[in-house]
Design a protein around this motif. Structure first.
Motif, PDB file in Angstrom:
ATOM      1  N   LEU A 109       0.281   0.615  -7.168  1.00 56.59           N
ATOM      2  CA  LEU A 109      -0.739   1.348  -6.739  1.00 56.59           C
ATOM      3  C   LEU A 109      -2.178   0.467  -6.421  1.00 56.59           C
ATOM      4  O   LEU A 109      -2.541  -0.488  -7.515  1.00 56.59           O
ATOM      5  CB  LEU A 109      -1.235   2.326  -7.861  1.00 56.59           C
ATOM      6  CG  LEU A 109      -2.402   3.184  -7.860  1.00 56.59           C
ATOM      7  CD1 LEU A 109      -2.536   4.287  -6.670  1.00 56.59           C
ATOM      8  CD2 LEU A 109      -2.934   3.762  -9.129  1.00 56.59           C
ATOM      9  N   ASP A 110      -2.883   0.667  -5.203  1.00 59.32           N
ATOM     10  CA  ASP A 110      -4.033  -0.143  -5.282  1.00 59.32           C
ATOM     11  C   ASP A 110      -5.067   1.182  -5.607  1.00 59.32           C
ATOM     12  O   ASP A 110      -4.980   2.273  -5.673  1.00 59.32           O
ATOM     13  CB  ASP A 110      -4.220  -0.243  -3.695  1.00 59.32           C
ATOM     14  CG  ASP A 110      -5.648  -0.744  -3.050  1.00 59.32           C
ATOM     15  OD1 ASP A 110      -6.128  -1.475  -4.112  1.00 59.32           O
ATOM     16  OD2 ASP A 110      -6.054  -0.316  -2.090  1.00 59.32           O
ATOM     17  N   LEU A 111      -6.286   0.541  -6.148  1.00 57.99           N
ATOM     18  CA  LEU A 111      -7.238   1.206  -6.800  1.00 57.99           C
ATOM     19  C   LEU A 111      -8.338   1.875  -5.896  1.00 57.99           C
ATOM     20  O   LEU A 111      -8.791   2.973  -5.641  1.00 57.99           O
ATOM     21  CB  LEU A 111      -8.011   0.418  -7.659  1.00 57.99           C
ATOM     22  CG  LEU A 111      -7.202  -0.032  -9.074  1.00 57.99           C
ATOM     23  CD1 LEU A 111      -8.296  -0.511 -10.138  1.00 57.99           C
ATOM     24  CD2 LEU A 111      -6.481   1.306  -9.647  1.00 57.99           C
ATOM     25  N   GLY A 112      -8.428   0.984  -4.548  1.00 58.86           N
ATOM     26  CA  GLY A 112      -9.523   1.398  -3.517  1.00 58.86           C
ATOM     27  C   GLY A 112      -8.725   2.176  -2.489  1.00 58.86           C
ATOM     28  O   GLY A 112      -8.879   1.783  -1.395  1.00 58.86           O
ATOM     29  N   LEU A 113      -8.614   3.468  -2.414  1.00 55.72           N
ATOM     30  CA  LEU A 113      -8.215   4.348  -1.829  1.00 55.72           C
ATOM     31  C   LEU A 113      -9.136   5.223  -1.075  1.00 55.72           C
ATOM     32  O   LEU A 113     -10.196   5.410  -1.515  1.00 55.72           O
ATOM     33  CB  LEU A 113      -6.882   5.212  -1.989  1.00 55.72           C
ATOM     34  CG  LEU A 113      -5.783   4.614  -2.940  1.00 55.72           C
ATOM     35  CD1 LEU A 113      -4.883   5.328  -3.696  1.00 55.72           C
ATOM     36  CD2 LEU A 113      -5.061   3.744  -2.001  1.00 55.72           C
ATOM     37  N   PRO A 114      -8.853   5.748   0.066  1.00 57.44           N
ATOM     38  CA  PRO A 114     -10.165   6.299   1.058  1.00 57.44           C
ATOM     39  C   PRO A 114     -10.618   7.679   0.374  1.00 57.44           C
ATOM     40  O   PRO A 114     -11.739   8.059   0.732  1.00 57.44           O
ATOM     41  CB  PRO A 114      -9.458   6.385   2.245  1.00 57.44           C
ATOM     42  CG  PRO A 114      -8.157   6.346   1.956  1.00 57.44           C
ATOM     43  CD  PRO A 114      -7.780   5.398   1.052  1.00 57.44           C
TER      44      PRO A 114
END
Length: 233
Positions: A53-58
């Motif tokens: 999981l990336d934290l900086g999602l749109p």
């Protein structure tokens, strides 16, 4: 036997491609999602074995995704994020992430973290098939029903606080536990702080580690917390 199925949640195309290519070369099955909303839908519908999981999602902060998933699932979550501050790592781990990898990262380290989390899945599954009152990890053995601990078949004496600390780490083997999580889980509202926790950890290590200065069972994540290392497979 099928390889584990990984859900990759990443909106940056080059990084997403790097991760999926790495998984593909190792024979892992995977699916991707580029938004927080899609990640939750895919986690529910596809039931992956692990989430990267990336934290900086749109559309949603990754920490909120972790909290939403943790409301119904123990799905292992490895965070891969450009956020490198300790407070960001602590927030994600406190929310329920199992591990945290900072961008830029090497594919070798990503695969190593992946293997650790997948071994924990296998260990948890195997543990359900065994006597749940006993924990064994390398030279360490805990008999929960008797409240006894052995190291290399020699019984060792622990104080109540040391025993509770060891059991908490053992029941989350392979997972990073933050200082705040440990303090709350063991002492609740008691006014112990991180320096006090370090003292308890130091005395525990003197009893269970062959060389306390170079621990093999309990790993320190500086500024974040501790992890019990799973010895072997």
């Amino acid at each position: 036997m099928n390889k584990p199925f990984i859900l990759v949640v990443e909106d940056d195309r080059p990084i997403r491609k790097l991760i999926t290519t790495t998984l593909e070369t190792q024979g892992y099955r995977y699916h991707t999602a580029e938004t927080g909303e899609a990640s939750i839908i895919e986690a529910v519908s596809r039931q992956p074995d692990l989430m990267i999981l990336d934290l900086g999602l749109p559309d949603m902060d990754g920490v909120d995704i972790i909290r939403k998933v943790r409301a119904w699932s123990n799905l292992p979550i490895i965070v891969v994020s450009a956020r490198s501050e300790d407070r960001d790592k602590i927030e994600a781990l406190d929310a329920g992430a199992d591990d945290y990898l900072t961008k830029p990262f090497s594919v070798e380290e990503l695969l190593a973290r992946l293997r650790v989390s997948l071994r924990r899945i296998r260990y948890d599954s195997e543990k359900l098939m065994k006597d749940a009152s006993t924990f064994v990890n390398g030279p360490l053995k805990i008999d929960y029903s008797a409240g006894c601990v052995w190291l290399d078949d020699e019984e060792i004496h622990l104080t109540p606080s040391e025993y509770k600390l060891l059991c908490l780490l053992a029941k989350n083997v392979g997972k990073v536990l933050t200082h705040n999580y440990i303090l709350h889980a063991i002492w609740g509202n008691h006014p112990y702080d991180v320096p006090a926790l370090r003292v308890f950890m130091a005395t525990l290590r003197k009893k269970i580690e062959v060389t306390p200065a170079h621990p093999k069972l309990i790993q320190t994540h500086i500024g974040i917390g501790y992890r019990m290392i799973q010895v072997g497979d």
